[in-house]
Design a protein around this motif. Sequence first.
Motif, PDB file in Angstrom:
ATOM      1  N   GLU A  49       0.822  -1.216   0.000  1.00 48.52           N
ATOM      2  CA  GLU A  49       0.000   0.000   0.000  1.00 48.52           C
ATOM      3  C   GLU A  49       0.854   1.264   0.000  1.00 48.52           C
ATOM      4  O   GLU A  49       0.446   2.317  -0.478  1.00 48.52           O
ATOM      5  CB  GLU A  49      -0.921  -0.012   1.218  1.00 48.52           C
ATOM      6  CG  GLU A  49      -1.837   1.192   1.320  1.00 48.52           C
ATOM      7  CD  GLU A  49      -2.693   1.163   2.571  1.00 48.52           C
ATOM      8  OE1 GLU A  49      -3.241   2.221   2.935  1.00 48.52           O
ATOM      9  OE2 GLU A  49      -2.817   0.073   3.190  1.00 48.52           O
ATOM     10  N   PHE A  50       2.078   1.140   0.546  1.00 49.92           N
ATOM     11  CA  PHE A  50       2.955   2.304   0.672  1.00 49.92           C
ATOM     12  C   PHE A  50       4.103   2.274  -0.322  1.00 49.92           C
ATOM     13  O   PHE A  50       4.947   3.165  -0.328  1.00 49.92           O
ATOM     14  CB  PHE A  50       3.514   2.388   2.097  1.00 49.92           C
ATOM     15  CG  PHE A  50       2.477   2.700   3.128  1.00 49.92           C
ATOM     16  CD1 PHE A  50       2.254   4.005   3.537  1.00 49.92           C
ATOM     17  CD2 PHE A  50       1.696   1.685   3.672  1.00 49.92           C
ATOM     18  CE1 PHE A  50       1.280   4.303   4.474  1.00 49.92           C
ATOM     19  CE2 PHE A  50       0.722   1.966   4.621  1.00 49.92           C
ATOM     20  CZ  PHE A  50       0.511   3.275   5.018  1.00 49.92           C
ATOM     21  N   ALA A  51       4.162   1.239  -1.145  1.00 49.47           N
ATOM     22  CA  ALA A  51       5.219   1.149  -2.148  1.00 49.47           C
ATOM     23  C   ALA A  51       4.828   1.971  -3.365  1.00 49.47           C
ATOM     24  O   ALA A  51       3.672   1.958  -3.797  1.00 49.47           O
ATOM     25  CB  ALA A  51       5.452  -0.307  -2.544  1.00 49.47           C
ATOM     26  N   ALA A  52       5.786   2.685  -3.929  1.00 53.21           N
ATOM     27  CA  ALA A  52       5.501   3.516  -5.096  1.00 53.21           C
ATOM     28  C   ALA A  52       5.280   2.628  -6.315  1.00 53.21           C
ATOM     29  O   ALA A  52       5.974   1.629  -6.494  1.00 53.21           O
ATOM     30  CB  ALA A  52       6.668   4.459  -5.362  1.00 53.21           C
ATOM     31  N   PRO A  53       4.312   2.963  -7.142  1.00 53.24           N
ATOM     32  CA  PRO A  53       4.105   2.184  -8.360  1.00 53.24           C
ATOM     33  C   PRO A  53       5.290   2.315  -9.300  1.00 53.24           C
ATOM     34  O   PRO A  53       5.927   3.371  -9.383  1.00 53.24           O
ATOM     35  CB  PRO A  53       2.841   2.810  -8.970  1.00 53.24           C
ATOM     36  CG  PRO A  53       2.821   4.202  -8.438  1.00 53.24           C
ATOM     37  CD  PRO A  53       3.392   4.109  -7.042  1.00 53.24           C
ATOM     38  N   LEU A  54       5.611   1.217  -9.974  1.00 51.31           N
ATOM     39  CA  LEU A  54       6.724   1.232 -10.908  1.00 51.31           C
ATOM     40  C   LEU A  54       6.339   2.024 -12.152  1.00 51.31           C
ATOM     41  O   LEU A  54       5.250   1.859 -12.696  1.00 51.31           O
ATOM     42  CB  LEU A  54       7.107  -0.200 -11.305  1.00 51.31           C
ATOM     43  CG  LEU A  54       7.714  -1.057 -10.194  1.00 51.31           C
ATOM     44  CD1 LEU A  54       7.948  -2.468 -10.711  1.00 51.31           C
ATOM     45  CD2 LEU A  54       9.016  -0.452  -9.691  1.00 51.31           C
ATOM     46  N   GLN A  55       7.237   2.861 -12.606  1.00 47.04           N
ATOM     47  CA  GLN A  55       7.020   3.633 -13.825  1.00 47.04           C
ATOM     48  C   GLN A  55       7.709   2.909 -14.975  1.00 47.04           C
ATOM     49  O   GLN A  55       8.937   2.821 -15.014  1.00 47.04           O
ATOM     50  CB  GLN A  55       7.597   5.043 -13.668  1.00 47.04           C
ATOM     51  CG  GLN A  55       6.964   5.843 -12.535  1.00 47.04           C
ATOM     52  CD  GLN A  55       5.504   6.159 -12.809  1.00 47.04           C
ATOM     53  OE1 GLN A  55       5.119   6.386 -13.953  1.00 47.04           O
ATOM     54  NE2 GLN A  55       4.688   6.169 -11.766  1.00 47.04           N
ATOM     55  N   THR A  56       6.922   2.361 -15.871  1.00 44.15           N
ATOM     56  CA  THR A  56       7.489   1.566 -16.959  1.00 44.15           C
ATOM     57  C   THR A  56       7.756   2.378 -18.202  1.00 44.15           C
ATOM     58  O   THR A  56       8.451   1.941 -19.109  1.00 44.15           O
ATOM     59  CB  THR A  56       6.544   0.404 -17.318  1.00 44.15           C
ATOM     60  OG1 THR A  56       5.273   0.946 -17.668  1.00 44.15           O
ATOM     61  CG2 THR A  56       6.380  -0.533 -16.139  1.00 44.15           C
ATOM     62  N   THR A  57       7.176   3.585 -18.289  1.00 43.47           N
ATOM     63  CA  THR A  57       7.420   4.442 -19.452  1.00 43.47           C
ATOM     64  C   THR A  57       7.833   5.820 -18.988  1.00 43.47           C
ATOM     65  O   THR A  57       7.489   6.280 -17.902  1.00 43.47           O
ATOM     66  CB  THR A  57       6.152   4.563 -20.322  1.00 43.47           C
ATOM     67  OG1 THR A  57       5.115   5.157 -19.561  1.00 43.47           O
ATOM     68  CG2 THR A  57       5.709   3.200 -20.838  1.00 43.47           C
ATOM     69  N   ARG A  58       8.588   6.492 -19.846  1.00 44.77           N
ATOM     70  CA  ARG A  58       9.040   7.848 -19.508  1.00 44.77           C
ATOM     71  C   ARG A  58       9.234   8.607 -20.809  1.00 44.77           C
ATOM     72  O   ARG A  58       9.687   8.034 -21.801  1.00 44.77           O
ATOM     73  CB  ARG A  58      10.353   7.784 -18.717  1.00 44.77           C
ATOM     74  CG  ARG A  58      10.918   9.149 -18.370  1.00 44.77           C
ATOM     75  CD  ARG A  58      12.187   9.015 -17.537  1.00 44.77           C
ATOM     76  NE  ARG A  58      11.873   8.615 -16.197  1.00 44.77           N
ATOM     77  CZ  ARG A  58      12.582   7.723 -15.491  1.00 44.77           C
ATOM     78  NH1 ARG A  58      13.605   7.132 -16.031  1.00 44.77           N
ATOM     79  NH2 ARG A  58      12.225   7.443 -14.266  1.00 44.77           N
ATOM     80  N   SER A  59       8.938   9.887 -20.792  1.00 43.22           N
ATOM     81  CA  SER A  59       9.068  10.706 -21.997  1.00 43.22           C
ATOM     82  C   SER A  59      10.502  10.701 -22.492  1.00 43.22           C
ATOM     83  O   SER A  59      11.446  10.957 -21.732  1.00 43.22           O
ATOM     84  CB  SER A  59       8.628  12.143 -21.689  1.00 43.22           C
ATOM     85  OG  SER A  59       9.034  13.004 -22.713  1.00 43.22           O
ATOM     86  N   ASP A  60      10.699  10.402 -23.763  1.00 45.32           N
ATOM     87  CA  ASP A  60      12.040  10.426 -24.335  1.00 45.32           C
ATOM     88  C   ASP A  60      12.645  11.822 -24.246  1.00 45.32           C
ATOM     89  O   ASP A  60      13.836  11.992 -23.997  1.00 45.32           O
ATOM     90  CB  ASP A  60      11.998   9.982 -25.798  1.00 45.32           C
ATOM     91  CG  ASP A  60      11.682   8.502 -25.924  1.00 45.32           C
ATOM     92  OD1 ASP A  60      11.875   7.785 -24.927  1.00 45.32           O
ATOM     93  OD2 ASP A  60      11.242   8.084 -27.018  1.00 45.32           O
ATOM     94  N   LYS A  61      11.777  12.859 -24.429  1.00 37.03           N
ATOM     95  CA  LYS A  61      12.260  14.237 -24.371  1.00 37.03           C
ATOM     96  C   LYS A  61      12.809  14.551 -22.986  1.00 37.03           C
ATOM     97  O   LYS A  61      13.879  15.133 -22.835  1.00 37.03           O
ATOM     98  CB  LYS A  61      11.123  15.194 -24.729  1.00 37.03           C
ATOM     99  CG  LYS A  61      11.527  16.658 -24.738  1.00 37.03           C
ATOM    100  CD  LYS A  61      10.358  17.523 -25.153  1.00 37.03           C
ATOM    101  CE  LYS A  61      10.746  19.003 -25.146  1.00 37.03           C
ATOM    102  NZ  LYS A  61       9.608  19.870 -25.523  1.00 37.03           N
ATOM    103  N   ARG A  62      12.087  14.107 -21.946  1.00 35.18           N
ATOM    104  CA  ARG A  62      12.530  14.379 -20.590  1.00 35.18           C
ATOM    105  C   ARG A  62      13.830  13.626 -20.323  1.00 35.18           C
ATOM    106  O   ARG A  62      14.734  14.105 -19.658  1.00 35.18           O
ATOM    107  CB  ARG A  62      11.454  13.943 -19.596  1.00 35.18           C
ATOM    108  CG  ARG A  62      11.788  14.252 -18.148  1.00 35.18           C
ATOM    109  CD  ARG A  62      10.605  14.024 -17.226  1.00 35.18           C
ATOM    110  NE  ARG A  62      10.012  12.708 -17.418  1.00 35.18           N
ATOM    111  CZ  ARG A  62       8.905  12.316 -16.787  1.00 35.18           C
ATOM    112  NH1 ARG A  62       8.282  13.142 -15.971  1.00 35.18           N
ATOM    113  NH2 ARG A  62       8.431  11.107 -16.995  1.00 35.18           N
TER     114      ARG A  62
END
Length: 385
Positions: free
Chosen positions: A334-347
């Motif tokens: 419940e307190f673990a951050a969700p995994l981010q599987t995608t990220r903006s190429d520009k960023r």
Amino acid sequence: MKFLHTSDWHVGKVLKGRNRLDEQRAVLREIVALARTHEVDAVVVAGDLYDSAAPSAEAQELVVQALMALRKTGAEVIAIAGNHDHPRTFDAYRPLMGIAGITMVGSVRTAETGGVVSFTAPHTGEPVKIAVLPFLSQRHAIKAAELVAKTPAENSAGYDQLMRDLLNTLTSGFGDDAVNLVTAHLTVTGGAMGGGERAAQSIFEYHVPAGAFPADAHYVALGHLHRRQTLPAACPVVYSGAPIAVDFGEQDNLPSVCLVEATPSTPARVTDLPLTSAKRLRTLHGTIAELGDRAEEHADDYLRVVVREPARAGLREEVQAILPGALEVRIDPEFAAPLQTTRSDKRNEQSGPAELFAEFLTERKIVDERVQSLFTRLHDDVTTG
């Protein structure tokens, strides 16, 4: 006659890096004391004396000392190899242990070559016959050609039939004038897993139905499943369970040994004798403050701790300072951050290492300036060194 049924000692087992030989020694002393107190005629150890096929010298010394101490109580001692044990090593020990009055059986044998152990109960004078069936892997039970040619279901049936044939052969000499026993290391269909078994050697082709055991057996002493249980059958088919929880999956099991009383003409009577020497294994949930409130209650336990707070640097150390027995520390989902599987190429292209790391900390809900500072220092050391 009376005998103790025990199994799955798993001597040498380490829990999350913690050596438990002292606990295992204490539990085995407890079993020896029970054998002496109840003046048993025999002790049956139904496999997995060790946790590894290549146990340490300390583990071997402890097991040998325990077997000899059991023998010194005046009881016959019969031990078979389990799937964690090395069968050839058991058989190598066999002549020497035999001189000490201890029967060790590593490999499947015919009745004439040691597959049936016969003796007279020291205290009551009753004749006893024990059919012994160490763990038999499918690899050794069924020829490689059959494994390739047959379907999994057919192979399973083949293993089942082989075990039935072996049991029928070994128990064919059972008579009305003796206490007839079977000991084996295997999985009975419908048995409940204890939590720490090797699943690959416990299910599918490695199980046999309880009906495989003969109705004229007074008692079947099993090892392999770590939970104390009796399976429905024409005779008592019993797992004694492990005397010490080997991991947190077994924390709710109640360690014990079985005291069995039987005569040639009466059914076996089973009494569970609890074992209390080992540390308890427990799983705790809570915030740091809540865990602190329970510290005294669990001061002597081994703990798996699930923290109900976001991850941060030094959290594990905080938990272990409060709970020295914490061997595993997790963050509640419940307190673990969700995994981010995608990220903006520009960023990605525009952000530097420090910004990317800061973004990572934010995504994981880790708020600790020390972590960011440490990353910056390490990055500077690497890039300027």
